[in-house]
Write an enzyme that holds these catalytic residues in place. Structure first.
Site, PDB file in Angstrom:
ATOM      1  CD  GLU A  69      -7.742   6.733   4.455  1.00 29.02           C
ATOM      2  OE1 GLU A  69      -8.038   6.545   3.267  1.00 29.02           O
ATOM      3  OE2 GLU A  69      -6.520   7.119   4.653  1.00 29.02           O
ATOM      4  CG  ASP A  74      -1.669   5.799   2.575  1.00 34.00           C
ATOM      5  OD1 ASP A  74      -1.845   5.605   1.543  1.00 34.00           O
ATOM      6  OD2 ASP A  74      -2.511   6.317   3.552  1.00 34.00           O
ATOM      7  CG  ASP A  75      -0.087   9.046   0.419  1.00 36.77           C
ATOM      8  OD1 ASP A  75       0.009   9.135  -0.744  1.00 36.77           O
ATOM      9  OD2 ASP A  75      -1.025   8.729   1.012  1.00 36.77           O
ATOM     10  CG  HIS A 106      -1.187   6.280  -2.589  1.00 34.39           C
ATOM     11  ND1 HIS A 106      -2.432   6.036  -3.399  1.00 34.39           N
ATOM     12  CD2 HIS A 106      -1.512   5.787  -1.167  1.00 34.39           C
ATOM     13  CE1 HIS A 106      -3.387   5.547  -2.842  1.00 34.39           C
ATOM     14  NE2 HIS A 106      -2.915   5.153  -1.335  1.00 34.39           N
ATOM     15  CG  HIS A 162      -7.700   3.384  -0.490  1.00 29.26           C
ATOM     16  ND1 HIS A 162      -7.068   2.767  -1.444  1.00 29.26           N
ATOM     17  CD2 HIS A 162      -6.761   4.167   0.311  1.00 29.26           C
ATOM     18  CE1 HIS A 162      -5.657   3.133  -1.491  1.00 29.26           C
ATOM     19  NE2 HIS A 162      -5.665   4.030  -0.477  1.00 29.26           N
ATOM     20  CG  HIS A 210      -1.643   1.206   1.212  1.00 26.31           C
ATOM     21  ND1 HIS A 210      -3.177   0.760   1.820  1.00 26.31           N
ATOM     22  CD2 HIS A 210      -1.997   2.222   0.608  1.00 26.31           C
ATOM     23  CE1 HIS A 210      -3.835   2.218   1.787  1.00 26.31           C
ATOM     24  NE2 HIS A 210      -3.107   2.936   0.918  1.00 26.31           N
TER      25      HIS A 210
END
Ligand code: ADE
Ligand code: ZN
Length: 343
Positions: free
Chosen positions: A205, A283-284, A20, A202, A18
Site C-alpha cells: 500500500e 477499505d474504510d 475494516h 496488507h 477488504h
C-alpha cells in the site's frame, strides 16, 4: 461515462473482501456512541469530524481511525456498527463480505475480545439468516505492535474458535506498514496456518514490493490487500499473474491517503489488463468518501473501464473469496445471467 455503466455497477452482484469494520463508523454513529458511552471526542460536531478527514498519508488517517474506534464499548455497539455496514453493502448488491476487525484496538481499552466477536458475529448471522447476505470475519493484527502481542491476541481468540467457526475464517495484518515488514509476524501467521485459518496481509500500500514478496513467502498470504506497488517489480507482477494471486484494491482509499494523486493515475486498469486478479473494495468507507459502488463508479469513470472489465472485477471478487467452490458457482452463475441481461 454513460449512466448505463453506472446502472450496470449498481445492480452488479459482487463480493467485498477488504473492509475494516471500524472504518465503517460514520460520524453520526461516532457521536451517538460517544454520548451514550461518555467517551470524549475532540470534535464539536459531525461536520467538524468530516472536515478533519483530510489525510496526507496512512498514519495521519490511522490516528483518527483509532481515536474514533474508542467510542465502541459494548456488544450492542459492535452489532450496530456491523449491521449498519451490512445494510449499506446489501443496498450496493454485495452478496458476500469478508470483513476485517482489529481486536487489539479494543482490548487495549479494556474491551474483552468476546464482546467484539459476539457483536460482529451476531450482525453477520442475522443478515445471513434474514437476507441471505453472506458474511465472514478476518481477525487482523496491528503491525505497529509486537509479534508477542499478536500471538497473545490469537491465543485469546482460540477458545472462541468453535463458537464462531461459521464466521471466523482467517487472520490479516494491517496498520502502519512502512517499518513493520511481514517477516515480523512470521510465527503468529504460522500458528494461524496450523489452525487452518485463511491468511491475508496488507502489503504494497505504502510499503515496497519486497513487503509483498514477504507476505507471500514468509506469511503464506493467499491474498494481498492493496498490493498496488507490485507494479514496480516485473518479477513480482509475473508471479501474481502466473499464480493468480488476488489483490484487494481500494481506489478511493488510495486517493484519500495520497497513494495516488489522481484516480486517473491509478494502476488498477493496467493490472487488470495484464491479467492480475484485482478486485475493488472500500477499505474504510466512512473515512474515504464511499462504499463499494462509489468505488466502482469513481474507478470506472476515471479509468474508462468497459462493461466486460466491470463484470470481470465482480467475477474476481467471488473467485477470490474464501467460500466453498459450490457457493462461488452459484454467485458466478447469477453474475453471468445479470451481465447477459445487460448487453
Ligand atoms: N487499517 C484500516 N485501514 C487500513 C489501511 N488502509 N491500511 C492499513 N491499515 C488499515
Ligand atoms: Zn485496509
Amino acid at each position: 461515462m454513460s449512466t448505463h455503466l453506472h446502472e450496470l455497477i449498481r445492480g452488479l452482484p459482487k463480493a467485498e473482501l477488504h473492509l475494516h469494520i471500524e472504518g465503517s463508523l460514520e460520524p453520526e454513529m461516532m457521536f451517538a456512541l460517544a454520548k451514550k458511552n461518555q467517551v470524549p471526542l475532540p470534535y464539536a460536531s459531525v461536520d467538524e469530524v468530516r472536515a478533519a478527514y483530510n489525510f496526507e498519508d496512512l498514519q495521519s488517517f490511522l490516528d483518527l481511525y483509532y481515536a474514533g474506534a474508542a467510542v465502541l464499548r459494548t456488544e450492542q455497539d459492535f452489532f450496530d456498527l456491523t449491521f449498519a455496514y451490512l445494510q449499506k453493502a446489501m443496498a450496493d448488491n454485495v452478496r458476500h463480505v469478508e470483513l476485517f476487525f482489529d481486536p487489539q484496538t479494543h482490548t487495549s481499552r479494556g474491551v474483552n475480545i468476546r464482546i467484539v466477536f459476539a457483536g460482529i458475529a451476531r450482525a453477520l448471522r442475522k443478515m445471513q439468516h434474514e437476507h441471505g447476505l453472506s458474511g465472514r470475519m478476518i481477525l487482523s493484527f496491528l503491525r505497529h505492535l509486537s509479534e508477542e502481542e499478536a500471538i497473545a491476541t490469537l491465543e485469546s481468540a482460540l477458545p472462541l474458535r468453535e463458537e464462531y467457526a461459521d464466521v471466523w475464517i482467517g487472520v490479516g495484518l494491517d496498520s502502519a506498514e512502512v517499518g513493520n515488514p511481514p517477516e515480523k509476524f512470521r510465527h503468529v501467521f504460522a500458528i494461524a496456518e496450523a489452525m487452518g485459518l485463511h491468511l491475508v496481509a496488507h502489503a504494497g500500500e505504502e510499503g515496497p514490493p519486497a513487503y509483498i514478496w514477504g507476505a507471500l513467502d514468509e506469511l503464506h498470504a493467499e491474498r494481498i490487500d492493496h498490493g498496488v506497488r507490485a507494479e514496480e517489480d516485473a518479477a513480482l507482477m509475473h508471479r501474481l499473474q502466473e499464480q493468480g494471486i488476488p489483490l484487494t484494491v481500494c481506489p478511493l482509499s488510495n486517493l484519500k491517503l495520497c497513494v495516488v494523486k489522481d484516480l486517473r493515475d491509478h494502476n488498477l486498469a493496467r493490472m487488470l489488463r495484464r491479467g492480475i486478479r484485482v478486485t475493488i473494495n472500500s477499505d474504510d468507507p466512512a473515512y474515504f468518501g464511499g462504499y463499494i459502488n462509489a468505488n466502482f463508479i469513481a474507478t470506472a469513470d476515471a479509468l474508462m473501464l468497459n462493461a466486460d472489465e466491470i463484470v470481470q472485477l465482480a467475477r474476481y471478487s467471488f473467485e477470490a473469496s474464501f467460500v466453498p467452490a459450490e457457493q462461488k458457482e452459484i454467485w458466478l452463475r447469477e453474475l453471468a445471467t445479470y451481465a447477459a441481461g445487460f448487453q
